[in-house]
Design an enzyme around this catalytic site. Structure first.
Site, PDB file in Angstrom:
ATOM      1  N   SER A  57      -9.533   1.629   2.805  1.00  0.00           N
ATOM      2  CA  SER A  57      -8.836   2.419   2.108  1.00  0.00           C
ATOM      3  C   SER A  57      -7.778   1.592   1.265  1.00  0.00           C
ATOM      4  O   SER A  57      -7.319   2.150   0.300  1.00  0.00           O
ATOM      5  CB  SER A  57      -8.044   3.241   3.086  1.00  0.00           C
ATOM      6  OG  SER A  57      -7.217   2.790   3.827  1.00  0.00           O
ATOM      7  N   LYS A  87       0.702  -1.108  -0.101  1.00  0.00           N
ATOM      8  CA  LYS A  87      -0.022  -0.042   0.128  1.00  0.00           C
ATOM      9  C   LYS A  87       0.878   1.154   0.083  1.00  0.00           C
ATOM     10  O   LYS A  87       1.901   1.162   0.509  1.00  0.00           O
ATOM     11  CB  LYS A  87      -0.925   0.016   1.132  1.00  0.00           C
ATOM     12  CG  LYS A  87      -1.860   1.044   1.463  1.00  0.00           C
ATOM     13  CD  LYS A  87      -2.869   0.833   2.834  1.00  0.00           C
ATOM     14  CE  LYS A  87      -3.582   1.858   2.874  1.00  0.00           C
ATOM     15  NZ  LYS A  87      -4.802   1.587   4.007  1.00  0.00           N
ATOM     16  N   SER A  98      -9.570  -1.024   7.257  1.00  0.00           N
ATOM     17  CA  SER A  98      -9.020  -1.004   5.930  1.00  0.00           C
ATOM     18  C   SER A  98      -8.415  -2.037   5.187  1.00  0.00           C
ATOM     19  O   SER A  98      -8.051  -1.996   3.997  1.00  0.00           O
ATOM     20  CB  SER A  98      -8.243   0.283   5.672  1.00  0.00           C
ATOM     21  OG  SER A  98      -9.054   1.389   5.823  1.00  0.00           O
TER      22      SER A  98
HETATM   23  N1  GLN Z   1     -13.002   3.528   6.854  1.00  0.00           N
HETATM   24  C1  GLN Z   1     -12.403   3.723   7.978  1.00  0.00           C
HETATM   25  C2  GLN Z   1     -11.907   5.297   8.053  1.00  0.00           C
HETATM   26  O1  GLN Z   1     -12.236   6.027   6.705  1.00  0.00           O
HETATM   27  C3  GLN Z   1     -11.207   3.039   8.249  1.00  0.00           C
HETATM   28  C4  GLN Z   1      -9.861   3.385   7.532  1.00  0.00           C
HETATM   29  C5  GLN Z   1      -8.731   2.407   7.721  1.00  0.00           C
HETATM   30  O2  GLN Z   1      -8.826   1.410   8.420  1.00  0.00           O
HETATM   31  N2  GLN Z   1      -7.630   3.021   7.239  1.00  0.00           N
HETATM   32  O3  GLN Z   1     -11.515   6.007   8.916  1.00  0.00           O
END
Ligand code: GLN
Length: 491
Positions: free
Chosen positions: A154, A79, A178
């Protein structure tokens, strides 16, 4: 391509035994990327040349009869918020477009040491904030099951890349879901380790009390093999758990007979997509026939998770992202002659997207004098309740089984309202808040307008419970074919 090795386990074994070369394996994957990634958009950056050099080193080791490492010749993508020395780490943000990592993250270093071939970095929501990868400044990532739908987020690029067969493994980061949520949306396996089990050194921080790096793979066995390399103490991360690494493939074999599995009734809501609850019920039946003791349990703090997470996360983010100001880090505004404060403001307004700015403002608000007690301190108290409830539960059950998300992958733009996007994280954020581990694996599929879509089953375990959740996932995969389906856009 016919019968070539496709999983991490099979590739590593075939390369170690000289049945294929790391170079051949890499070229298969590079060809798949050039054929499919124009449509999918998983990769921010493909590093064919450095990957070829890494593959050649592995091949030279094998030729000399030396140990080529447990991940010999396995192509892995990272990532784009994990540092690789000499490469950008944009975090999906314009403000870091020109940043070049001065060093390797610990996970990067460990993967290199294990013989993996790092072939590039994948797109993500800006600073890992989002559930759809729609907040990436550099382009859209499409779900290989249906290009009209998001891959989740994400870590959407990592998940879609593994689902489409562009790589057998990619790393993501999971602060509130994410890794698990995009794994669910793309029909693959995604593990969020226990807080501190994998070093965060070299991961660009979003909310460090909840951030964890973990693997996306096709199978639980692959996740176990990769975790053995990733996990373990790292003196450079002061939140590193003082515990040995995970046990790898050895931990997967013991039968499940007698294992206590709780199904939180709060996760089996009538508001879930009907297919989701069916998928969990089917998984529960499969575990029952493997000798598990399945029982409904309560996770009463489920309802508190989103509110708590969306106070703690932005609070930590607002502090962490302060360094991206155009002076210490990040792209500076090109507007001339600005005094210091307007220069900060202009650089940040130009460089940061809407969601990152929203989180910074939310976080600054909840930490500000007068509101601290009402929001941040209160959220810390709620965190304690969530943590304690999990801890109590894990004295009477070994793992928890439920859905990863309440519905399958959604269409682009359908959660444009930030609040509706935040609510997608209902079943995932509590694991990060409590610091426990969880894995998402594909369950039986569902269908939307004639298109088959994957659904995720989440298995949560206690602190340092990775070996157990992966063992449960592995036995479920051995007893079913849910993880074997290939999306229409795949190699
Ligand atoms: N969807 C969650 C957020 O927007 C989790 C994001 C993540 O785990 N990096 O914060």
């Amino acid at each position: 391509m016919g019968d070539r090795p496709r999983t991490v386990c099979d590739i590593a074994q075939a390369v170690q035994q000289g049945e294929v070369t790391a170079t051949e394996v890499l070229e298969w994957h590079l060809r798949a990327i050039s054929r499919l990634d124009g449509d999918l958009g998983c990769f921010q950056d493909v590093r064919a040349d450095t990957a070829r050099a890494m593959a050649e080193r592995v091949d030279a080791d094998v030729r000399r009869g030396e140990q080529a490492g447990p991940l010999a010749g396995v192509p892995i993508a990272l990532k784009d918020n994990i540092m690789v020395e000499g490469e950008p780490a944009t975090c999906g943000s314009r403000i870091l477009e020109n940043f070049v990592s001065p060093y390797d993250a610990t996970v990067t270093e460990r993967l290199r040491g294990a013989g993996a071939v790092l072939l590039g970095r994948t797109r993500c929501d800006e600073f890992a904030m989002g559930s759809s990868t729609e907040h990436c400044a550099f382009g859209v990532v499409r779900n290989p099951w249906d290009p009209q739908r998001v891959p989740g987020g994400s870590s959407g690029g990592s998940a879609a890349a593994v689902a489409a067969g562009l790589v057998p493994c990619a790393l993501g980061s999971d602060t509130g879901g994410s890794i698990r949520q995009p794994a669910a949306f793309c029909g693959i396996t995604g593990l969020k380790p226990t807080g501190g089990r994998v070093s965060r050194w070299g991961l660009v921080s979003f909310a460090p009390s909840m951030d964890q790096i973990g693997p996306f793979t096709r199978t639980a066995a692959d996740a176990a093999l990769v975790m053995q390399t990733l996990s373990g103490v790292d003196a450079r991360d002061d939140t590193s758990a003082d515990a040995p690494g995970t046990a790898g493939l050895d931990a997967l074999q013991a039968p499940l007979k007698g294992l206590r599995v709780g199904v939180p009734v709060e996760h089996m809501s009538d508001d879930n997509d009907a297919g989701v609850n069916n998928a969990v019920d089917t998984a529960a039946d499969a575990l029952r026939s493997l000798g598990c003791d399945i029982k409904p349990v309560h996770l009463e703090t489920t309802d508190l998770g989103i509110a708590c997470y969306y106070v703690l996360g932005p609070a930590e983010a607002s502090s962490n992202l302060a360094r991206f100001d155009g002076i210490r880090y990040g792209r500076r505004t090109s507007r001339p002659d600005l005094a210091l404060e307007p220069l900060y403001a202009a650089s940040r307004s130009e460089g940061l997207g809407e969601e990152a700015r929203r989180r910074i403002m939310l976080g600054t608000y909840v930490l500000s004098a007068g509101y601290y007690d009402a929001y941040y301190k209160r959220a810390l108290q709620v965190r304690r309740l969530i943590h304690d409830e999990y801890q109590r539960l894990f004295t009477s059950v070994d793992v928890l089984l439920g859905p990863t998300v309440s519905a399958p992958a959604f269409r682009f733009g359908s959660h444009a309202d930030p609040m509706s996007m935040y609510l997608c994280d209902r079943y995932t954020v509590t694991a990060n808040i409590a610091g426990i581990c969880g894995v998402s694996i594909p369950g039986p599929m569902t269908e939307r307008e004639g298109v088959r879509l994957p659904l995720g089953i989440q298995i949560q375990g206690p602190v340092l419970g990775e070996d157990t959740v992966l063992r449960v996932a592995h036995h479920l995969q051995a007893a079913s074919d849910w993880h074997l389906a290939s999306p229409p856009i795949s190699d």
